[in-house]
Write an enzyme that holds these catalytic residues in place. Structure first.
Site, PDB file in Angstrom:
ATOM      1  N   ASN B  69       0.839  -1.191   0.000  1.00  0.00           N
ATOM      2  CA  ASN B  69       0.000   0.000   0.000  1.00  0.00           C
ATOM      3  C   ASN B  69       0.873   1.240   0.000  1.00  0.00           C
ATOM      4  O   ASN B  69       1.962   1.261   0.568  1.00  0.00           O
ATOM      5  CB  ASN B  69      -0.956   0.010   1.197  1.00  0.00           C
ATOM      6  CG  ASN B  69      -0.348   0.688   2.401  1.00  0.00           C
ATOM      7  OD1 ASN B  69      -0.370   1.920   2.525  1.00  0.00           O
ATOM      8  ND2 ASN B  69       0.218  -0.097   3.308  1.00  0.00           N
ATOM      9  N   ALA B  70       0.359   2.260  -0.676  1.00  0.00           N
ATOM     10  CA  ALA B  70       1.000   3.581  -0.636  1.00  0.00           C
ATOM     11  C   ALA B  70      -0.107   4.619  -0.438  1.00  0.00           C
ATOM     12  O   ALA B  70      -0.314   5.500  -1.266  1.00  0.00           O
ATOM     13  CB  ALA B  70       1.775   3.841  -1.919  1.00  0.00           C
ATOM     14  N   LEU B  73      -0.774   8.263   4.391  1.00  0.00           N
ATOM     15  CA  LEU B  73      -1.274   8.934   5.599  1.00  0.00           C
ATOM     16  C   LEU B  73      -2.500   9.807   5.350  1.00  0.00           C
ATOM     17  O   LEU B  73      -2.621  10.902   5.906  1.00  0.00           O
ATOM     18  CB  LEU B  73      -0.168   9.779   6.247  1.00  0.00           C
ATOM     19  CG  LEU B  73       1.012   9.002   6.839  1.00  0.00           C
ATOM     20  CD1 LEU B  73       2.099   9.974   7.302  1.00  0.00           C
ATOM     21  CD2 LEU B  73       0.569   8.131   8.018  1.00  0.00           C
ATOM     22  N   ASN B 100      -2.664   6.765  16.975  1.00  0.00           N
ATOM     23  CA  ASN B 100      -1.473   6.679  16.129  1.00  0.00           C
ATOM     24  C   ASN B 100      -1.215   8.032  15.488  1.00  0.00           C
ATOM     25  O   ASN B 100      -2.109   8.630  14.890  1.00  0.00           O
ATOM     26  CB  ASN B 100      -1.671   5.605  15.063  1.00  0.00           C
ATOM     27  CG  ASN B 100      -0.419   5.366  14.244  1.00  0.00           C
ATOM     28  OD1 ASN B 100      -0.070   6.160  13.383  1.00  0.00           O
ATOM     29  ND2 ASN B 100       0.268   4.276  14.521  1.00  0.00           N
ATOM     30  N   CYS B 131       6.461   5.547   8.545  1.00  0.00           N
ATOM     31  CA  CYS B 131       5.650   5.459   7.330  1.00  0.00           C
ATOM     32  C   CYS B 131       6.559   5.523   6.095  1.00  0.00           C
ATOM     33  O   CYS B 131       7.277   6.495   5.911  1.00  0.00           O
ATOM     34  CB  CYS B 131       4.621   6.577   7.251  1.00  0.00           C
ATOM     35  SG  CYS B 131       3.660   6.463   5.720  1.00  0.00           S
ATOM     36  N   LYS B 166       6.526   3.543  17.034  1.00  0.00           N
ATOM     37  CA  LYS B 166       6.311   2.486  16.037  1.00  0.00           C
ATOM     38  C   LYS B 166       7.429   2.542  15.006  1.00  0.00           C
ATOM     39  O   LYS B 166       7.605   3.539  14.314  1.00  0.00           O
ATOM     40  CB  LYS B 166       4.948   2.646  15.369  1.00  0.00           C
ATOM     41  CG  LYS B 166       4.657   1.553  14.336  1.00  0.00           C
ATOM     42  CD  LYS B 166       3.204   1.557  13.902  1.00  0.00           C
ATOM     43  CE  LYS B 166       2.956   0.568  12.775  1.00  0.00           C
ATOM     44  NZ  LYS B 166       1.538   0.535  12.366  1.00  0.00           N
ATOM     45  N   ASN B 193       6.431  -1.766  11.184  1.00  0.00           N
ATOM     46  CA  ASN B 193       5.654  -1.144  10.117  1.00  0.00           C
ATOM     47  C   ASN B 193       5.958  -1.933   8.835  1.00  0.00           C
ATOM     48  O   ASN B 193       6.651  -2.941   8.864  1.00  0.00           O
ATOM     49  CB  ASN B 193       6.026   0.339   9.994  1.00  0.00           C
ATOM     50  CG  ASN B 193       4.906   1.155   9.334  1.00  0.00           C
ATOM     51  OD1 ASN B 193       4.281   0.711   8.378  1.00  0.00           O
ATOM     52  ND2 ASN B 193       4.659   2.350   9.845  1.00  0.00           N
ATOM     53  N   GLY B 218       1.192  -8.245   5.378  1.00  0.00           N
ATOM     54  CA  GLY B 218       0.541  -9.534   5.162  1.00  0.00           C
ATOM     55  C   GLY B 218       1.429 -10.685   5.597  1.00  0.00           C
ATOM     56  O   GLY B 218       2.567 -10.485   6.057  1.00  0.00           O
ATOM     57  N   GLY B 244       2.938  -7.747  12.269  1.00  0.00           N
ATOM     58  CA  GLY B 244       3.519  -8.081  10.977  1.00  0.00           C
ATOM     59  C   GLY B 244       3.047  -9.457  10.557  1.00  0.00           C
ATOM     60  O   GLY B 244       3.528 -10.469  11.048  1.00  0.00           O
TER      61      GLY B 244
END
Lengths: 243, 305
Positions: B69-70, B73, B100, B131, B166, B193, B218, B244
């Site tokens: 994913n991109a 935020l 968060n 991120c 995180k 992350n 995943g 994770g």
């Protein structure tokens, strides 16, 4: 939305690239044509979002084009096999307006949700007409099913091998309509946007993560701010779309 | 009866299962599907000082055993989170939530945390220095021990709530960054992350994701996550929140054996919206199967002997 295990009742090729699948299972969460389901397939991490073509109390129909590894697996499914499905996703077409003669403009796989929409409009006593556009005669599907509903249907092919030669907008001449609904590829939408004279609704497509509004993977910007194609759409009003 | 409770910074959770930030929104979509009060807690969507639309689409690509994913935020900004999301959250979630937070400067992290510190709904601040999808922020702070420590100190100075950092796995030495955060006052370390990855479309010969690269999550990332949780657990005294590739009750036990006090579930929520509920339901049965009476007994169990 509901999650359930659905049984394949039938799965047949309509032509060289398009398939029709009927699934038996809970359809109680379906509220409007233009909604979609999200199918879990063995061997793939994400689900496959496919728009609903039609549904009744116990079963639903989807039409899909084999375009990649996921839809190739779908094409191999046999009656009796089961699928984990999220059903009744998204906001579909709104049909409660005052229009009398809505025009349905479908391109390729985008024709699928217009079938259930045509049935809904006919039930409301409206007089819909449809223009169904394909690349070539060999790809034509469901035009007879639309005709069997009792509405006027025009077919257009890009190569002129059947029906009117050209795109969906080339078949608009002489068609009386007071509203439109459309589902198809983005170049078709740009042509429609230049040609149509009434209000209407567009159904959008985007790569999705979840399909139910959690991941923000399919966001788009509208005149009313950021929207999720999967949850706030996939259908948006012409008036709110930023082109 | 097995005991699934765990304690995080003095707060007892009914179970260690926490939906991970970015996969659970502000809870609303899931509260429509099941009573999310069954959760230990959840970590809400990464929130920044100003509203963000995020990256162009496509933002999602599938890959073997996971997804990239991109999103970048996307969030309504902290003011709207406080004025709209948290009041709505109160109507369907009755436990302290994990806030968060992300930012583009040390001051921005601190200001967002200061505003959230005043919210009674917030039990913990989870500061995302990891991120991979935004330039000039996020991961930039998590790839250097000094920067991660600077963010930690700045946030700790403006809040009395427990602060977790995180961390990103896209570093050569995650242990040194975790220790720097602990030394700067972090009350917990959450990891991992996503891992920076990409896919290329054979037909277009271009990256699938508009932003070219994105974060891989995943099942595929679980062994890496376990390894990093294991390493960080040995190096720090504060609780480790492991995540994770977790998608089952067995995965929860495995992550706790590696050293996690609580376990976050991310991408699995997107495939199965009931994933966390299902994991929590199965947890007692899986604990019995592996002879675990009290879940807290197995935290870091893989390090013994």
């Amino acid at each position: 939305m509901n999650q359930g295990i659905y049984t394949v009742k039938s799965n047949r090729a309509l032509n060289g690239s398009y398939y029709e699948m009927r699934l038996q299972g809970d359809t109680s969460s379906v509220t409007a044509p233009g909604q979609f389901i999200n199918i879990k397939l063995d061997g793939f991490f994400l689900r496959r979002p496919i728009s609903l073509c039609d549904w009744d109390g116990q079963s639903l129909t989807i039409l899909y084009k084999v375009v990649g590894a996921g839809t190739e697996v779908m094409a191999e499914l046999r009656p009796g096999q089961t699928l984990d499905v999220l059903c009744g996703l998204g906001n579909g077409f709104q049909t409660g307006g005052s229009e009398r003669m809505p025009l349905l403009l479908g391109g390729g796989a985008g024709i699928a949700p217009l079938y259930g929409l045509a049935k809904a409009l006919l039930r409301q006593g409206k007089q819909p007409a449809a223009i169904l556009a394909f690349n070539t005669a060999a790809e034509i599907f469901y035009s007879r099913e639309f005709e069997a509903l009792g509405l006027p249907v025009r077919v257009a092919t890009a190569d002129g091998s059947a029906g009117i030669k050209g795109f969906v907008t080339d078949a608009l001449a002489g068609v009386d309509y007071d509203y439109f609904y459309t589902c198809g590829p983005m170049p078709m939408y740009r042509a429609i946007e230049r040609s149509v004279t009434t209000s209407g609704q567009y159904s959008f497509e985007e790569r999705m993560g979840c399909g139910f509004g959690a991941c923000m993977g399919c966001s788009c910007m509208t005149k009313n701010g950021s929207k999720r194609v999967c949850k706030d759409g996939p259908v948006f009003l012409r008036e709110e779309i930023i082109w | 009866m097995v005991d699934t409770r765990v304690v995080l910074n003095g707060v007892t959770l009914d179970n260690p299962v926490i939906p991970a930030s970015g996969t659970f929104g502000y809870g609303h979509e899931f509260a429509e599907l099941y009573d999310i009060n069954c959760l230990g807690t959840f970590s809400f969507k990464g929130t920044t000082l100003s509203p963000r639309f995020g990256n162009p689409t496509p933002r999602i690509a599938e890959c073997t055993g996971g997804m990239i994913n991109a999103v970048g935020l996307q969030n309504p900004g902290v003011a709207k989170v406080i004025s709209e999301e948290l009041p709505r959250l109160r109507t369907y979630f009755h436990k302290p939530v994990v806030a968060n937070v992300s930012g583009f400067s040390v001051g921005e992290y601190a200001e967002t945390c200061r505003l959230l510190d005043a919210c009674p709904e917030v039990g913990w601040l989870e500061v995302n220095v990891s991120c991979p999808n935004v330039h000039g922020g996020g991961m930039g702070f998590g790839t250097s021990p000094e920067m991660a420590a600077a963010v930690t100190r700045a946030v700790k100075a403006v809040t009395t709530k427990p602060v977790w950092l995180k961390l990103t796995p896209n570093v050569t030495d995650i242990v040194s960054i975790a220790k720097a955060c602990e030394d700067a006052g972090a009350d917990g370390i959450s990891l991992i992350n996503t891992l920076l990855g990409m896919r290329i479309d054979l037909k277009t010969r271009k990256p699938v994701i508009a932003n070219k690269m994105g974060g891989l999550s995943g099942s595929a990332v679980k062994p890496i996550a376990l390894r990093m949780v294991y390493q960080v657990y040995e190096a720090v005294k504060v609780p480790v929140i492991g995540m994770g590739g977790v998608s089952s009750a067995e995965d929860v036990l495995e992550m706790m054996l590696a050293g996690a006090t609580a376990v976050q579930v991310g991408a699995a929520n997107l495939v199965n919206p009931f994933a966390c509920r299902d994991i929590i339901k199965k947890l007692p049965c899986v604990m019995e199967k592996y002879g675990v009476e009290k879940l807290t007994d197995i935290i870091g169990g893989a390090h013994n002997g």
